[in-house]
Design an enzyme around this catalytic site. Sequence first.
Site, PDB file in Angstrom:
ATOM      1  CB  CYS A  56      16.227  29.251 -59.260  1.00  0.00           C
ATOM      2  SG  CYS A  56      15.455  28.678 -60.991  1.00  0.00           S
ATOM      3  CG  HIS A  86      19.645  34.317 -57.202  1.00  0.00           C
ATOM      4  ND1 HIS A  86      20.013  34.083 -58.463  1.00  0.00           N
ATOM      5  CD2 HIS A  86      20.725  34.886 -56.516  1.00  0.00           C
ATOM      6  CE1 HIS A  86      21.533  34.551 -58.488  1.00  0.00           C
ATOM      7  NE2 HIS A  86      21.531  34.904 -57.305  1.00  0.00           N
ATOM      8  CG  HIS A 112      17.920  32.341 -62.284  1.00  0.00           C
ATOM      9  ND1 HIS A 112      18.228  30.991 -61.567  1.00  0.00           N
ATOM     10  CD2 HIS A 112      18.424  33.122 -61.742  1.00  0.00           C
ATOM     11  CE1 HIS A 112      18.652  31.475 -60.402  1.00  0.00           C
ATOM     12  NE2 HIS A 112      18.880  32.946 -60.570  1.00  0.00           N
TER      13      HIS A 112
END
Length: 390
Positions: free
Chosen positions: A302, A362, A350
């Site tokens: 990520c 993402h 994240h």
Amino acid sequence: MASHRKSRTPGTRVAGIRTPALATAALTSVALLSQTADAAPGDDRPSLEEVEKKVGDLYRQAESATEKYNAAKEKTTKQRKRVDTLLDDVAQRTQKLNEARAELGSYAAAQYRTGAGMPDTATFLLAETPQDVFDQRQVLDRMTGRQKAAVDDYVTQQTETMKKRQEATESLRTLTETQGDLKTAKATVQKKLADARELLSKLTAEEKARLAAIEKRKQEEAARKAAELARQQAAQEQAREEAAQQGGGTSESSGSGSTGSADTPPADSSYAAKAEKALAFARAQIGKPYVWGATGPGSYDCSGLTQAAWKAAGVSLPRTTYDQVNAGTTVPVSQAQPGDLVFFYDDVTHVGIYIGNGMMIHAPKPGTYVREESIYYDGDSAIHSIVRPA
């Protein structure tokens, strides 16, 4: 002959639906969620929602360990470069020290040839530490200017060489520690992912289908929330335009009542241009696999994706989510604009890049691919903050 078959257990309710006994038996085959292999009949078993939560928790724990791995890897790389630099420096200073020692040796040899007693310069060559040299400073009174200069050079080179050797030793110790942190983080990631894979492998096809249905319902709810955010943002933009037409400039409040706070001023044209480049890069990565610790070009995790996207726009972001979250200005969710970074979970493990209308790009988790998804993909409470990086 007496029958040894156990009587059927009643059906249990999963996700609000009563399931037949066979489905219940299949559900109990999820070994990782069983208390013991020979648990007594009638023990409570986790629902599929609980299985899904367990798997989700494992993936988040793996992602948290991934960010720790990324941080340790970055630190290890920097420390290794520092060690290499120090060792090069030590080698160069050792060479200079040897040259200074050779010059003092030439003076000592000359004194021996002339029949002098214990040569003055030789006493410095016998010294084992800089302190020994300094203790013999009075000898300098009996030396020529050239000899004094040679001694000063020798003392300087010896002192600096010992200092750099100590720094190199400390850096090597730190490097060993960071390599240990890197190894530990890597093992943690691998363990969490293995646990998640094993858990999922125990599910039957029917149970996997039900989990897919649960996920679909979550995605539908996330899409609804994203659409609502898009409507709020559109209303805010309209309010700004109306205020500008009336000569009032940027409005001080959105009038949407979504955040209860004053509007963050819209990003300027410079930011919009950079964000456009970052988003163009991110869109080009859609479909590439998530791989923990990866920074491209074939795969990403990520933070590796967001770092690479903004690098394409000429903006340098730190490697980890922990640092990226501090690399800009925090704005309310209702004020998010394309290019902003969306961070998730209390431990900030994240991140995605906002594209507008409540959506982001993402790299979700292992086994998935870079994709567009609602910022509410894991619920409202999962969103930690929105950061404008440039």
